[in-house]
Scaffold this motif. Structure first.
Motif, short mmCIF file in Angstrom:
data_model
loop_
_atom_site.label_atom_id
_atom_site.label_comp_id
_atom_site.label_asym_id
_atom_site.label_seq_id
_atom_site.Cartn_x
_atom_site.Cartn_y
_atom_site.Cartn_z
N UNK A 344 0.88 -1.05 0.16
CA UNK A 344 -0.05 0.14 -0.02
C UNK A 344 0.93 1.07 -0.03
N UNK A 345 1.78 1.39 0.75
CA UNK A 345 2.82 2.65 0.97
C UNK A 345 3.35 2.62 -0.52
N UNK A 346 3.86 1.53 -1.11
CA UNK A 346 4.77 1.61 -2.15
C UNK A 346 3.97 2.24 -3.31
N UNK A 347 2.59 1.65 -3.51
CA UNK A 347 1.81 2.08 -4.55
C UNK A 347 1.48 3.57 -4.33
N UNK A 348 0.95 3.96 -3.19
CA UNK A 348 0.50 5.13 -2.95
C UNK A 348 1.60 6.19 -3.11
N UNK A 349 2.89 5.95 -2.69
CA UNK A 349 3.99 7.07 -2.92
C UNK A 349 4.25 6.88 -4.30
N UNK A 350 4.31 5.88 -5.09
CA UNK A 350 4.61 6.08 -6.42
C UNK A 350 3.77 6.68 -7.33
N UNK A 351 2.51 6.54 -7.22
CA UNK A 351 1.47 7.27 -7.84
C UNK A 351 1.28 8.84 -7.43
N UNK A 352 1.53 8.96 -6.04
CA UNK A 352 1.58 10.31 -5.77
C UNK A 352 2.92 11.28 -6.26
N UNK A 353 4.01 10.43 -6.34
CA UNK A 353 5.22 10.99 -7.01
C UNK A 353 5.21 11.44 -8.33
N UNK A 354 4.61 10.31 -9.18
CA UNK A 354 4.60 10.53 -10.41
C UNK A 354 3.12 10.36 -11.17
N UNK A 355 2.78 11.62 -11.42
CA UNK A 355 1.19 11.65 -11.66
C UNK A 355 1.04 11.22 -13.39
N UNK A 356 2.22 11.02 -13.98
CA UNK A 356 2.08 10.50 -15.35
C UNK A 356 2.72 9.45 -15.69
N UNK A 357 2.93 8.60 -14.61
CA UNK A 357 3.41 7.20 -14.88
C UNK A 357 2.64 6.41 -15.90
N UNK A 358 3.34 5.81 -16.56
CA UNK A 358 2.98 4.94 -17.72
C UNK A 358 3.83 3.91 -18.07
N UNK A 359 3.38 2.73 -18.62
CA UNK A 359 4.41 1.66 -19.03
C UNK A 359 4.95 2.29 -20.48
N UNK A 360 6.30 1.84 -20.28
CA UNK A 360 7.26 2.20 -21.47
C UNK A 360 7.09 1.25 -22.72
N UNK A 361 6.88 0.03 -22.24
CA UNK A 361 6.91 -1.07 -23.20
C UNK A 361 5.89 -2.19 -22.64
N UNK A 362 5.42 -3.12 -23.42
CA UNK A 362 4.56 -4.21 -22.91
C UNK A 362 5.38 -5.08 -21.83
N UNK A 363 4.63 -5.78 -20.83
CA UNK A 363 5.37 -6.35 -19.85
C UNK A 363 5.47 -7.82 -20.31
N UNK A 364 6.71 -8.31 -20.10
CA UNK A 364 7.03 -9.81 -20.31
C UNK A 364 6.97 -10.30 -18.94
N UNK A 365 6.46 -11.67 -19.13
CA UNK A 365 6.19 -12.37 -17.77
C UNK A 365 7.33 -13.56 -17.92
N UNK A 366 7.75 -14.03 -16.66
CA UNK A 366 8.73 -15.07 -16.45
C UNK A 366 8.13 -16.41 -16.93
N UNK A 367 8.81 -17.09 -17.55
CA UNK A 367 8.23 -18.55 -17.95
C UNK A 367 8.19 -19.54 -16.69
N UNK A 368 7.58 -19.34 -15.91
CA UNK A 368 7.51 -20.09 -14.52
C UNK A 368 6.02 -20.56 -13.93
N UNK A 369 5.89 -21.78 -13.90
CA UNK A 369 4.29 -21.95 -13.51
C UNK A 369 4.02 -21.59 -12.03
N UNK A 370 5.35 -21.55 -11.35
CA UNK A 370 5.55 -21.48 -9.73
C UNK A 370 5.14 -19.94 -9.38
N UNK A 371 5.47 -19.17 -10.20
CA UNK A 371 5.17 -17.65 -9.81
C UNK A 371 4.42 -16.99 -11.00
#
Length: 381
Positions: A344-371
């Motif tokens: 909660x603290x991390x998300x709140x601070x991140x969004x509060x600090x950077x009002x224009x935050x956006x993904x720079x590239x599509x997110x790739x996922x680790x090929x791991x069925x355990x996570x």
């Protein structure tokens, strides 16, 4: 007939929620095939999952901590609370639980906020990988603060965390003895100079030296979950503009955003396997004594029998049935309150600090069925 699913199937790696969800609608219980590890039973529906997690007939394997890839003198320190059950687990749990209450986590919030601000201050200019520079170092710093690791020693703990999180191989076997020795040193320092930290609290209990050292080093590994949770939650918000706008307009929604991220994109698709001490029936399926069985959290958390419109990411969702991302019953995650506060603290601070935050590239996922975790989280500010 109980359906089966091969965990190496690309569909599991690409979209475990849809894949497990389709399986859940066929049967409350399935068989998962894990290449190199054999097969295990899997409980897919929420009601049956809660039943299993609270069933005293299912517990850890008594030999699961006897790993052949680590030195003999380290093996006693691998026997964490996940590897014990029954009266011994209850004793350990009752002993350490007061150090992990929601109130203690709230009292720790200001210290987490200082760590979060420090990491955000240090972000490099331009597009940045938030996983590398923020989400991944955050939980290790929080754990070090929690257990009282001095600042000069923390780079070593970051290294241990990165290596031990792999869970196997020569690097794990090499890092583990050093992590255990540093944990011993942390405990020894707290005996000589008690402080405002978890280890000092634990030394006031009747935990043995081995149990205390085990808990300290294991926090490094267990505490990695918030890294992937923070990354998953940020990605979910950035790819759902209406939800991002809602939490920006009303920061009080941050706790709900964390709970919805835990339910909708939690980083652990499966629980640690449990083993029956006798034959048992779950969801009308007979589970033979001694065979491994896991709960598919990714399926139970989107069970339409419990969660309306379960595939929708909705941070305004009314609190109702409890998701199972922290498990349930005797093995409910001890650090859940700290993980919630940290995220909660991390998300709140991140969004509060950077009002224009956006993904720079599509997110790739680790090929791991355990996570369920990203390889990187590239953003622009």
């Amino acid at each position: 007939m109980v359906p089966e699913l091969d965990l190496s199937d690309p569909a599991v790696l690409h979209d475990p929620f849809a894949t497990y969800g389709a399986l859940r609608e066929k049967s409350p219980v399935a068989r998962l095939l894990a290449p190199g590890f054999g097969s295990m039973w899997a409980v897919l529906r929420h009601a049956e999952a809660r039943e299993l997690l609270a069933d005293p007939r299912f517990g850890p394997s008594s030999a699961s901590y006897l790993r052949p890839d680590v030195p003999e003198h380290c093996r006693p320190y691998l026997r964490t609370m996940q590897e014990v059950g029954g009266d011994e687990h209850l004793r350990l749990r009752r002993t350490v639980a007061p150090a992990f209450t929601p109130r203690r986590a709230e009292d720790f919030r200001a210290r987490v906020a200082r760590i979060v601000d420090r990491l955000l201050d240090a972000l490099p200019d331009g597009p940045v990988d938030l996983l590398e520079h923020f989400a991944r170092p955050l939980p290790v710093e929080v754990i070090c603060e929690l257990v009282g690791v001095p600042g000069a020693d923390r780079p070593r703990w970051h290294s241990y965390a990165a290596t031990i999180a792999t869970g196997a191989g020569p690097a794990f076997a090499e890092a583990l003895p050093s992590a255990i020795e540093d944990a011993k040193g942390t405990v020894a320092r707290a005996r000589v100079a008690p402080g405002d930290d978890l280890v000092t609290d634990l030394l006031r209990t009747d935990l043995s030296e081995v149990d205390t050292v085990t808990l300290v080093w294991h926090l490094v590994l267990a505490g990695q979950t918030p890294a992937n949770l923070v990354a998953n939650a940020v990605e979910a918000l950035l790819t759902h503009p209406e939800q991002l706008a809602a939490v920006r307009a009303d920061p009080a929604l941050a706790p709900r955003a964390v709970e919805e991220a835990l339910r909708w994109c939690g980083p652990q698709p499966l629980t640690v396997p449990r083993f029956g001490t006798e034959d048992a029936e779950i969801g009308g399926v007979r589970i033979p004594e001694g065979e491994p069985v896991t709960v598919v959290i990714a399926a139970a958390n989107r069970d339409p029998r419990v969660f309306p419109d379960p595939d929708r990411f909705d941070i305004t969702r009314e609190p109702g049935a409890q998701h199972l991302s922290f498990a349930h019953g005797p093995h409910f995650c001890l650090g859940a309150s700290f993980a919630r506060v940290q995220t909660e603290v991390a998300i709140s601070a991140l969004l509060g600090r950077f009002p224009d935050l956006a993904l720079a590239d599509p997110v790739e996922r680790a090929p791991d069925p355990g996570t369920w975790r990203p390889v990187a989280l590239p953003v622009r500010r």
